[in-house]
Design a protein around this motif. Structure first.
Motif, short mmCIF file in Angstrom:
data_model
loop_
_atom_site.label_atom_id
_atom_site.label_comp_id
_atom_site.label_asym_id
_atom_site.label_seq_id
_atom_site.Cartn_x
_atom_site.Cartn_y
_atom_site.Cartn_z
N GLY A 35 53.84 67.83 33.96
CA GLY A 35 54.57 67.87 35.23
C GLY A 35 56.07 67.69 35.03
O GLY A 35 56.87 68.53 35.50
N PRO A 36 56.51 66.64 34.30
CA PRO A 36 57.95 66.46 34.08
C PRO A 36 58.62 67.64 33.37
O PRO A 36 59.71 68.04 33.73
N LEU A 37 57.93 68.23 32.35
CA LEU A 37 58.57 69.34 31.61
C LEU A 37 58.76 70.56 32.53
O LEU A 37 59.84 71.16 32.55
N VAL A 38 57.73 70.92 33.29
CA VAL A 38 57.88 72.10 34.19
C VAL A 38 58.94 71.81 35.25
O VAL A 38 59.74 72.68 35.59
N ALA A 39 58.94 70.57 35.75
CA ALA A 39 59.89 70.24 36.81
C ALA A 39 61.32 70.33 36.30
O ALA A 39 62.21 70.82 36.99
N ARG A 40 61.54 69.87 35.07
CA ARG A 40 62.93 69.85 34.57
C ARG A 40 63.34 71.18 33.95
O ARG A 40 64.48 71.59 34.06
N LEU B 292 51.59 65.13 39.27
CA LEU B 292 52.15 65.89 40.40
C LEU B 292 53.22 65.11 41.13
O LEU B 292 54.17 65.69 41.67
N LEU B 293 53.09 63.79 41.12
CA LEU B 293 54.14 62.95 41.71
C LEU B 293 55.46 63.16 40.96
O LEU B 293 56.53 63.33 41.56
N MET B 294 55.38 63.18 39.63
CA MET B 294 56.58 63.39 38.82
C MET B 294 57.13 64.80 39.04
O MET B 294 58.35 64.99 39.17
N ALA B 295 56.23 65.79 39.09
CA ALA B 295 56.68 67.17 39.30
C ALA B 295 57.34 67.31 40.67
O ALA B 295 58.40 67.92 40.81
N ALA B 296 56.72 66.71 41.69
CA ALA B 296 57.22 66.85 43.07
C ALA B 296 58.58 66.20 43.25
O ALA B 296 59.37 66.63 44.11
N ALA B 297 58.88 65.19 42.44
CA ALA B 297 60.16 64.47 42.59
C ALA B 297 61.34 65.42 42.42
O ALA B 297 62.37 65.26 43.06
N LEU B 298 61.16 66.47 41.55
CA LEU B 298 62.27 67.42 41.31
C LEU B 298 61.99 68.80 41.91
O LEU B 298 62.71 69.75 41.63
#
Ligand code: UD1
Length: 426
Positions: A108-113, A179-185
């Motif tokens: 999640g964090p990698l896709v989000a960033r 998903l929480l981490m992904a949604a943050a960004l």
């Protein structure tokens, strides 16, 4: 390979300091990928799972620093700094992911960033098949394109993730965290419905909020996140490990001892302590933690459920405690399909247990005897340690590396309370 030798029959008495929660620390470390500023995590436990995730994060471009600080009571705790100016690799390779399923939390964090990630599928593990389909469906609902290729998940969102609604068909701690981490960004609002309510999820939400994320509803089953453009650094204290605290509470009860668990809290452990109290174990909140004592234990029925129900991560340990009880108990596992691997080993120590599908009928007795045993996962291994403390004679627990994944200095903590326990290197 190290082994642990225990000579049973001694009451545990004294104090045990509870470490920071492994299952909170792992997602918090992954959250470090979401910002180019420093995330400082205090009270991180000293465990091999933390080292495994550290190795993965370093190859993604995270710089790690570690320092010790003195807490008010003179105890030294570790503070980890994670700084990621740039993601240098968006690939989480099989060799690192297969060692620990929680590695999938970098997805999640990698896709989000970065808008892209290639993460090895974690594969099966000893306690069941444990797929990651909910993590992937959730990312798709947020606009990511997902492909599976040669054992890897490829997730693409070149224009960035979009907010969306994710309705989980059943509760998943890891999928909620990813998903929480992904949604943050992500751009816009994301709603996670039937989200996990575990305290470790709430701890992650608290840290993300300190980093600038906009999150409402953490700790309930609907979490709403308004995405922001960037997150900043923060300093965060990892919550105490309720599973470690529960494990020692059950060891104390099995040994009919009396121990204060420093740093433990009753509020995140109500169901666990209610079951223990029903079994005759005395539990009391103290200024420093929780006091546990028992003169005898009676059988009780236990069924694992998502939080606030009884945690699957304490099922093996309470079964070991109930194997020493007066009377019968029914222990039912509803979260994982194959989490009774400790049963044959407990039976080798004289426990009277019958398995019927997802339930185990445990007929308690005071006649457990030491044996050479081994287990295939972390919580199963520690349940054998609990049984060994109550058994007559010597027990040797093999494959100690399972214990090192989740218990900081287990043999030192137990020995300090009077257990006859030692680590034997071979
Ligand atoms: C986390 C904990 C683990 C604990 C578990 C349940 C960490 C690092 N690990 O694991 O110690 O035992 O919660 O409290 O925090 N599932 C699917 N598809 C998915 C995801 C999960 O079918 O995409 C299933 C699993 O196979 C399992 C159930 O859902 O049967 C719950 O698993 P989940 O809550 O996701 O466990 P983890 O997050 O892996």
């Amino acid at each position: 390979m190290d082994r642990i030798r225990i000579r049973g029959g001694r009451r545990l008495t004294g104090t045990i300091r509870i470490a920071g929660a492994k299952n909170a620390a792992l997602p918090l470390m992954a959250a470090g990928l979401l910002t180019d500023e420093t995330l400082e995590l205090r009270n991180l436990p000293l465990l091999s799972d933390i080292d495994t995730l550290s190795n993965l994060l370093v190859q993604h471009g995270v710089t790690l620093t570690m320092r010790s600080v003195n807490e008010e009571d003179g105890h030294r705790s570790r503070v980890f700094g994670l700084t990621t100016p740039d993601i240098t690799s968006t690939t989480a390779p099989y060799d690192l992911v297969r060692k620990m399923r929680a590695s999938v939390l970098v997805l999640g964090p990698l896709v989000a960033r970065c808008g892209f990630a290639k993460v090895s599928l974690p594969g099966g593990c000893a306690i069941g098949t444990r797929p990651v389909d909910l993590h992937l469906k959730g990312l798709q609902a947020m606009g990511a394109e997902i492909e599976l290729e040669s054992g890897y998940v490829l997730a693409r969102a070149p224009q960035g993730l979009q907010g969306g609604e994710v309705v989980f068909p059943f509760v998943s701690v890891g999928a909620t965290e990813n998903l929480l981490m992904a949604a943050a960004l992500a751009k816009g609002e994301t709603r996670l419905v039937n989200a996990a309510r575990e305290p470790e999820v709430t701890d992650l939400a608290r840290c993300l909020t300190a980093m600038g994320a906009q999150i409402e509803g953490a700790g309930t089953d609907v979490i709403t996140v308004q995405g922001v453009d960037r997150l900043r650094g923060a300093a965060h204290d990892v919550i105490a490990d309720r599973i470690e605290a529960g494990t020692y509470a059950m060891a104390v009860a099995a040994s009919r001892g009396e121990v204060e668990l420093i740093g433990a809290r009753t509020d995140s452990m109500t169901t666990v302590f209610d079951h223990m109290a029903e079994a005759g174990v005395r539990i009391a909140q103290t200024e420093r933690g929780v006091a546990v004592s028992a003169d005898w234990v009676r059988g009780v029925d236990v069924m694992t459920e998502p939080f606030p129900g009884f945690p699957t991560d304490l099922q093996a340990q309470i079964m070991a405690m109930l194997a020493t009880a007066d009377g019968a108990s029914m222990v039912t596992e509803t979260i994982f399909e194959n989490r009774f691997m400790h049963v044959p080993e407990l039976m080798r120590m004289g426990a009277n247990i019958n398995l019927h599908g997802r339930s185990a009928m445990v007929r308690g007795s005071q006649d457990l005897t030491g044996a050479e045993v081994m287990a295939t996962d972390l919580r199963a291994s520690v349940s054998l340690v609990i049984a060994a403390l109550a058994a007559k004679g010597d027990t040797v627990v093999n494959r100690v590396y399972h214990l090192d994944r989740g218990y900081e200095r287990l043999e030192e903590k137990l020995a300090a309370c009077g257990a006859d326990i030692e680590r034997v290197s071979s």
